[in-house]
Design a protein around this motif. Structure first.
Motif: not given
Length: 128
Positions: A94-120
């Motif tokens: 999707r993005f090639g071999r270039r990486y932006p500044a990133m953070a991974l945040v663990g959350v209890a749940e997302l808005f949509e039931p069954g969603a495991k990942v959200e990207l912003m």
């Protein structure tokens, strides 16, 4: 091609799968709303969410290499860690071999039931 410069200071650990900082060239800031995707696994959902994020970025006149920051929200950090090899393949497709500044945040749940990942994300698109 983006003029954004990746900065990884020698006094910090070498980053793997992210950049410590990105210096963006002059341009327009594009703030990308959170995207989720369908799928049974973290990698499938990441792939679908990345596709949606890139669709929004392209609609705003940008491309993947204009991405300067990405926040990944996950409901199961352990599952995400266990999927790193597959996620790396998805990232490169999707993005090639270039990486932006990133953070991974663990959350209890997302808005949509069954969603495991959200990207912003945030992108800086060069002026026309």
């Amino acid at each position: 091609m983006s003029e954004h410069r990746i900065v990884n200071p020698s006094e910090l650990e070498a980053p793997v799968g992210f950049a410590h900082a990105v210096v963006a060239s002059p341009g327009r800031a594009v703030y990308l709303g959170g995207q989720i995707g369908d799928g049974a696994t973290v990698a499938e959902q990441f792939d679908a969410a990345a596709g949606k994020l890139l669709a929004a970025l392209r609609a705003a006149g940008g491309e993947a290499d204009h991405l300067v920051s990405l926040v990944v929200y996950v409901t199961d950090v352990g599952e995400y860690r266990a999927s790193l090899a597959e996620l790396g393949e998805v990232w490169r497709s999707r993005f090639g071999r270039r990486y932006p500044a990133m953070a991974l945040v663990g959350v209890a749940e997302l808005f949509e039931p069954g969603a495991k990942v959200e990207l912003m994300g945030t992108a800086v698109v060069p002026d026309d």
